[in-house]
Design a protein around this motif. Structure first.
Motif, PDB file in Angstrom:
ATOM      1  N   PHE A  80       0.812  -1.207   0.000  1.00  0.00           N
ATOM      2  CA  PHE A  80       0.000   0.000   0.000  1.00  0.00           C
ATOM      3  C   PHE A  80       0.849   1.263   0.000  1.00  0.00           C
ATOM      4  CE2 PHE A  80      -2.758  -3.270   1.804  1.00  0.00           C
ATOM      5  CZ  PHE A  80      -3.857  -3.137   0.984  1.00  0.00           C
ATOM      6  N   ASP A  81       2.094   1.165  -0.453  1.00  0.00           N
ATOM      7  CA  ASP A  81       2.960   2.325  -0.550  1.00  0.00           C
ATOM      8  C   ASP A  81       2.503   3.202  -1.718  1.00  0.00           C
ATOM      9  OD1 ASP A  81       4.446   1.274   1.494  1.00  0.00           O
ATOM     10  OD2 ASP A  81       6.015   0.461   0.203  1.00  0.00           O
ATOM     11  N   ASP A  82       2.915   4.439  -1.686  1.00  0.00           N
ATOM     12  CA  ASP A  82       2.615   5.349  -2.789  1.00  0.00           C
ATOM     13  C   ASP A  82       3.520   4.996  -3.963  1.00  0.00           C
ATOM     14  OD1 ASP A  82       1.893   7.391  -4.452  1.00  0.00           O
ATOM     15  OD2 ASP A  82       2.693   8.994  -3.198  1.00  0.00           O
ATOM     16  N   PRO A  83       2.961   4.580  -5.114  1.00  0.00           N
ATOM     17  CA  PRO A  83       3.815   4.176  -6.233  1.00  0.00           C
ATOM     18  C   PRO A  83       4.631   5.331  -6.809  1.00  0.00           C
ATOM     19  CG  PRO A  83       1.511   4.169  -6.884  1.00  0.00           C
ATOM     20  CD  PRO A  83       1.548   4.437  -5.410  1.00  0.00           C
ATOM     21  N   LEU A  84       4.201   6.571  -6.572  1.00  0.00           N
ATOM     22  CA  LEU A  84       4.944   7.706  -7.100  1.00  0.00           C
ATOM     23  C   LEU A  84       6.186   8.016  -6.277  1.00  0.00           C
ATOM     24  CD1 LEU A  84       1.958   9.996  -8.077  1.00  0.00           C
ATOM     25  CD2 LEU A  84       3.261   8.430  -9.513  1.00  0.00           C
ATOM     26  N   ASP A  85       6.314   7.407  -5.095  1.00  0.00           N
ATOM     27  CA  ASP A  85       7.515   7.585  -4.280  1.00  0.00           C
ATOM     28  C   ASP A  85       8.661   6.698  -4.756  1.00  0.00           C
ATOM     29  OD1 ASP A  85       6.381   9.482  -2.672  1.00  0.00           O
ATOM     30  OD2 ASP A  85       5.851   8.069  -1.065  1.00  0.00           O
ATOM     31  N   GLN A  86       8.358   5.708  -5.597  1.00  0.00           N
ATOM     32  CA  GLN A  86       9.370   4.759  -6.054  1.00  0.00           C
ATOM     33  C   GLN A  86       9.848   5.154  -7.446  1.00  0.00           C
ATOM     34  OE1 GLN A  86       7.443   0.983  -5.937  1.00  0.00           O
ATOM     35  NE2 GLN A  86       6.941   1.136  -3.773  1.00  0.00           N
ATOM     36  N   GLN A  87      11.116   4.890  -7.719  1.00  0.00           N
ATOM     37  CA  GLN A  87      11.671   5.196  -9.028  1.00  0.00           C
ATOM     38  C   GLN A  87      11.336   4.056  -9.987  1.00  0.00           C
ATOM     39  OE1 GLN A  87      15.960   5.333  -9.284  1.00  0.00           O
ATOM     40  NE2 GLN A  87      15.845   6.975 -10.785  1.00  0.00           N
ATOM     41  N   SER A  88      10.792   4.397 -11.138  1.00  0.00           N
ATOM     42  CA  SER A  88      10.470   3.380 -12.133  1.00  0.00           C
ATOM     43  C   SER A  88      11.670   3.175 -13.053  1.00  0.00           C
ATOM     44  CB  SER A  88       9.245   3.793 -12.955  1.00  0.00           C
ATOM     45  OG  SER A  88       9.573   4.861 -13.803  1.00  0.00           O
ATOM     46  N   SER A  89      11.600   2.128 -13.851  1.00  0.00           N
ATOM     47  CA  SER A  89      12.718   1.861 -14.761  1.00  0.00           C
ATOM     48  C   SER A  89      12.815   2.933 -15.848  1.00  0.00           C
ATOM     49  CB  SER A  89      12.568   0.484 -15.401  1.00  0.00           C
ATOM     50  OG  SER A  89      11.401   0.447 -16.197  1.00  0.00           O
ATOM     51  N   ASP A  90      11.702   3.611 -16.147  1.00  0.00           N
ATOM     52  CA  ASP A  90      11.740   4.683 -17.143  1.00  0.00           C
ATOM     53  C   ASP A  90      12.444   5.931 -16.625  1.00  0.00           C
ATOM     54  OD1 ASP A  90      10.431   3.109 -18.908  1.00  0.00           O
ATOM     55  OD2 ASP A  90       8.484   4.084 -18.690  1.00  0.00           O
ATOM     56  N   ASP A  91      12.623   6.024 -15.314  1.00  0.00           N
ATOM     57  CA  ASP A  91      13.301   7.178 -14.730  1.00  0.00           C
ATOM     58  C   ASP A  91      14.813   7.058 -14.797  1.00  0.00           C
ATOM     59  OD1 ASP A  91      10.871   8.292 -14.053  1.00  0.00           O
ATOM     60  OD2 ASP A  91      10.899   7.518 -12.011  1.00  0.00           O
ATOM     61  N   THR A  92      15.312   5.965 -15.309  1.00  0.00           N
ATOM     62  CA  THR A  92      16.755   5.744 -15.369  1.00  0.00           C
ATOM     63  C   THR A  92      17.211   5.663 -16.812  1.00  0.00           C
ATOM     64  OG1 THR A  92      16.521   3.344 -15.356  1.00  0.00           O
ATOM     65  CG2 THR A  92      16.667   4.409 -13.202  1.00  0.00           C
ATOM     66  N   ASP A  93      18.498   5.857 -17.024  1.00  0.00           N
ATOM     67  CA  ASP A  93      19.043   5.723 -18.376  1.00  0.00           C
ATOM     68  C   ASP A  93      18.894   4.299 -18.881  1.00  0.00           C
ATOM     69  OD1 ASP A  93      19.734   8.372 -18.477  1.00  0.00           O
ATOM     70  OD2 ASP A  93      21.791   8.040 -17.805  1.00  0.00           O
ATOM     71  N   ARG A  94      19.036   3.329 -17.996  1.00  0.00           N
ATOM     72  CA  ARG A  94      18.926   1.932 -18.401  1.00  0.00           C
ATOM     73  C   ARG A  94      17.514   1.622 -18.891  1.00  0.00           C
ATOM     74  NH1 ARG A  94      22.043  -1.744 -19.053  1.00  0.00           N
ATOM     75  NH2 ARG A  94      23.569  -2.035 -17.480  1.00  0.00           N
ATOM     76  N   GLY A  95      16.501   2.257 -18.309  1.00  0.00           N
ATOM     77  CA  GLY A  95      15.120   2.048 -18.733  1.00  0.00           C
ATOM     78  C   GLY A  95      14.863   2.554 -20.139  1.00  0.00           C
ATOM     79  N   TRP A  96      15.649   3.499 -20.586  1.00  0.00           N
ATOM     80  CA  TRP A  96      15.506   4.032 -21.933  1.00  0.00           C
ATOM     81  C   TRP A  96      16.459   3.350 -22.915  1.00  0.00           C
ATOM     82  CZ3 TRP A  96      11.861   7.200 -23.808  1.00  0.00           C
ATOM     83  CH2 TRP A  96      11.036   7.819 -22.882  1.00  0.00           C
ATOM     84  N   GLY A  97      17.160   2.324 -22.463  1.00  0.00           N
ATOM     85  CA  GLY A  97      18.029   1.572 -23.355  1.00  0.00           C
ATOM     86  C   GLY A  97      19.434   2.123 -23.453  1.00  0.00           C
ATOM     87  N   GLU A  98      19.770   3.063 -22.592  1.00  0.00           N
ATOM     88  CA  GLU A  98      21.127   3.611 -22.613  1.00  0.00           C
ATOM     89  C   GLU A  98      22.109   2.575 -22.095  1.00  0.00           C
ATOM     90  OE1 GLU A  98      22.277   6.692 -23.639  1.00  0.00           O
ATOM     91  OE2 GLU A  98      20.272   7.024 -24.419  1.00  0.00           O
TER      92      GLU A  98
END
Length: 67
Positions: free
Chosen positions: A26-44
């Protein structure tokens, strides 16, 4: 030769064991970093030194109109 049942049961195979239920979080999902927030999530790629790595990146990321 004894016909008495064995007192030690056979181990249950891993596939037949019941899986634990997933936990509800029941944590706030906006408090966690998603994979899209990182360079690796964008394929860098992680930074790699050397001109060979730079050339490989250039050739991989070259737009089609630069052939």
């Amino acid at each position: 030769m004894s016909t008495a049942p064995a007192s030690d049961p056979q181990p249950v195979p891993e596939a037949e064991k019941p899986r634990p239920k997933p936990r509800l979080v029941f944590d706030d999902p906006l408090d966690q970093q998603s994979s899209d927030d990182t360079d690796r999530g964008w394929g860098e790629r992680p930074p790699a030194g050397g001109s060979t790595a730079d050339l490989a990146r250039f050739l991989d990321e070259k737009p089609p109109h630069h052939i």
